[in-house]
Design a protein around this motif. Structure first.
Motif, mmCIF file in Angstrom:
data_model
loop_
_atom_site.group_PDB
_atom_site.id
_atom_site.type_symbol
_atom_site.label_atom_id
_atom_site.label_comp_id
_atom_site.label_asym_id
_atom_site.label_seq_id
_atom_site.Cartn_x
_atom_site.Cartn_y
_atom_site.Cartn_z
ATOM 1 N N GLU A 177 22.649 -50.347 -44.691
ATOM 2 C CA GLU A 177 21.875 -49.635 -43.670
ATOM 3 C C GLU A 177 22.122 -50.271 -42.313
ATOM 4 O O GLU A 177 22.412 -51.465 -42.212
ATOM 5 C CB GLU A 177 20.396 -49.599 -44.011
ATOM 6 C CG GLU A 177 19.679 -50.909 -43.891
ATOM 7 C CD GLU A 177 18.171 -50.719 -44.048
ATOM 8 O OE1 GLU A 177 17.416 -51.375 -43.322
ATOM 9 O OE2 GLU A 177 17.761 -49.902 -44.895
ATOM 10 N N CYS A 178 22.023 -49.441 -41.296
ATOM 11 C CA CYS A 178 22.311 -49.904 -39.941
ATOM 12 C C CYS A 178 21.268 -50.942 -39.510
ATOM 13 O O CYS A 178 20.074 -50.721 -39.632
ATOM 14 C CB CYS A 178 22.319 -48.714 -38.981
ATOM 15 S SG CYS A 178 22.464 -49.232 -37.260
ATOM 16 N N GLY A 179 21.762 -52.070 -38.990
ATOM 17 C CA GLY A 179 20.874 -53.142 -38.550
ATOM 18 C C GLY A 179 20.141 -52.806 -37.256
ATOM 19 O O GLY A 179 19.236 -53.518 -36.846
ATOM 20 N N GLY A 180 20.525 -51.709 -36.614
ATOM 21 C CA GLY A 180 19.879 -51.331 -35.359
ATOM 22 C C GLY A 180 18.805 -50.272 -35.535
ATOM 23 O O GLY A 180 17.800 -50.263 -34.822
ATOM 24 N N CYS A 181 19.011 -49.348 -36.508
ATOM 25 C CA CYS A 181 18.061 -48.237 -36.633
ATOM 26 C C CYS A 181 17.700 -47.913 -38.084
ATOM 27 O O CYS A 181 16.855 -47.053 -38.319
ATOM 28 C CB CYS A 181 18.625 -46.989 -35.959
ATOM 29 S SG CYS A 181 20.092 -46.351 -36.801
ATOM 30 N N GLY A 182 18.344 -48.579 -39.047
ATOM 31 C CA GLY A 182 17.993 -48.347 -40.449
ATOM 32 C C GLY A 182 18.700 -47.170 -41.096
ATOM 33 O O GLY A 182 18.479 -46.871 -42.267
ATOM 34 N N TRP A 231 26.347 -50.875 -39.156
ATOM 35 C CA TRP A 231 26.086 -50.625 -37.731
ATOM 36 C C TRP A 231 26.564 -49.213 -37.418
ATOM 37 O O TRP A 231 27.737 -48.901 -37.660
ATOM 38 C CB TRP A 231 26.817 -51.652 -36.878
ATOM 39 C CG TRP A 231 26.371 -51.698 -35.453
ATOM 40 C CD1 TRP A 231 27.092 -51.315 -34.369
ATOM 41 C CD2 TRP A 231 25.106 -52.144 -34.964
ATOM 42 N NE1 TRP A 231 26.342 -51.487 -33.233
ATOM 43 C CE2 TRP A 231 25.121 -51.996 -33.570
ATOM 44 C CE3 TRP A 231 23.938 -52.634 -35.579
ATOM 45 C CZ2 TRP A 231 24.032 -52.340 -32.771
ATOM 46 C CZ3 TRP A 231 22.865 -52.973 -34.785
ATOM 47 C CH2 TRP A 231 22.911 -52.827 -33.397
ATOM 48 N N CYS A 232 25.701 -48.349 -36.899
ATOM 49 C CA CYS A 232 26.073 -46.943 -36.729
ATOM 50 C C CYS A 232 26.605 -46.668 -35.317
ATOM 51 O O CYS A 232 26.459 -47.488 -34.403
ATOM 52 C CB CYS A 232 24.880 -46.037 -37.046
ATOM 53 S SG CYS A 232 23.672 -45.932 -35.721
ATOM 54 N N ALA A 233 27.212 -45.510 -35.156
ATOM 55 C CA ALA A 233 27.843 -45.150 -33.881
ATOM 56 C C ALA A 233 26.809 -45.036 -32.756
ATOM 57 O O ALA A 233 27.067 -45.439 -31.615
ATOM 58 C CB ALA A 233 28.601 -43.839 -34.041
ATOM 59 N N ALA A 234 25.608 -44.506 -33.087
ATOM 60 C CA ALA A 234 24.583 -44.343 -32.048
ATOM 61 C C ALA A 234 24.124 -45.709 -31.533
ATOM 62 O O ALA A 234 23.935 -45.897 -30.326
ATOM 63 C CB ALA A 234 23.388 -43.560 -32.600
ATOM 64 N N CYS A 235 23.983 -46.669 -32.448
ATOM 65 C CA CYS A 235 23.564 -48.010 -32.023
ATOM 66 C C CYS A 235 24.680 -48.699 -31.246
ATOM 67 O O CYS A 235 24.412 -49.466 -30.324
ATOM 68 C CB CYS A 235 23.115 -48.837 -33.222
ATOM 69 S SG CYS A 235 21.505 -48.284 -33.839
ATOM 70 N N ALA A 236 25.932 -48.417 -31.615
ATOM 71 C CA ALA A 236 27.065 -48.981 -30.869
ATOM 72 C C ALA A 236 27.024 -48.470 -29.427
ATOM 73 O O ALA A 236 27.240 -49.228 -28.480
ATOM 74 C CB ALA A 236 28.381 -48.607 -31.537
#
Ligand SMILES: [Zn+2]
Length: 219
Positions: A12-17, A23-28
């Motif tokens: 799961e993305c460490g920025g938004c779950g 790490w997902c593209a939106a958090c990048a």
């Protein structure tokens, strides 16, 4: 094999779950952008920057890296740090000589807390950044003595007293080399007490500091 990978790779993305990747593209996209200048309450006396405010993906990633052993997040955070440092050098904010070697010195962490977290996440992040910047190295030159407490929940005065005189140099200043641009790196700045003590300790050891950069500025 998949079960084994699940144990190793966070899904799961460490920025938004968001499930699927660490790490997902939106958090990048959220991590990208120029750093912002800071004025910590306790002034380290050198220019300070943060990648951004203590919110969203940045904040979640810093907490996950510290508290949930998400070592993989050193990668996106270190990459964002490298981009911020490259920009600061390019526009001349960091130092007048953008060709001098860049030395990143992680702000000290309590040894026990770092061990529990499986190594110091700030050093891991700085190493990722250094690999992406030409002529950049990481020197973990600072140590926080055993007497310091975790600063969570302490008042500004107590935070300052907590680190006052407790930061020491464990790598001789001579190993850093003359003419280097030295930048102190940390994950969070709250009052600026740790950054200030770090800069002061380095200066006393004959290592002039060009600036400090953190991932998030807390309020
Ligand atoms: Zn995300």
């Amino acid at each position: 094999m998949r079960a084994l990978l699940d144990l190793v790779l966070p899904l799961e993305c460490g920025g938004c779950g968001l499930p699927g990747a660490g790490w997902c593209a939106a958090c990048a996209r959220e991590l990208a952008g120029h750093p912002v200048a800071l004025r910590p309450r306790v002034d380290p006396g050198v220019p300070c920057w943060a990648l951004g405010a203590h919110s969203g993906a940045r904040r979640n990633a810093v907490i996950a890296m510290k508290e949930r052993r998400r070592r993989d997040l050193a990668d996106p955070l270190g990459t964002a740090l490298a981009e911020a440092l490259a920009w600061l050098r390019e526009v001349g904010h960091l130092d007048p000589d953008q060709f001098a070697p860049l030395v990143l010195i992680p702000a000290p962490t309590r040894a026990r807390a770092a061990r529990r977290r499986g190594g110091d996440p700030v050093t891991a992040m700085a190493r990722v950044a250094a690999r992406r910047l030409p002529g950049c190295s990481v020197v973990p030159a600072l140590r926080l003595s055993a007497g310091a407490r975790d600063s969570v929940g302490l008042s500004p005065q107590a935070r300052r007293a907590n680190v006052d005189g407790r930061v020491s140099v464990r790598v001789p200043g001579a190993t850093i080399g003359p003419g280097a641009n030295v930048v102190v790196v940390d994950d969070v700045v709250t009052t600026g007490a740790t950054l200030t003590e770090s800069v002061r300790t380095l200066c006393r050891a004959g290592v002039p500091v060009s600036g400090a950069i953190v991932i998030v500025a807390a309020r």
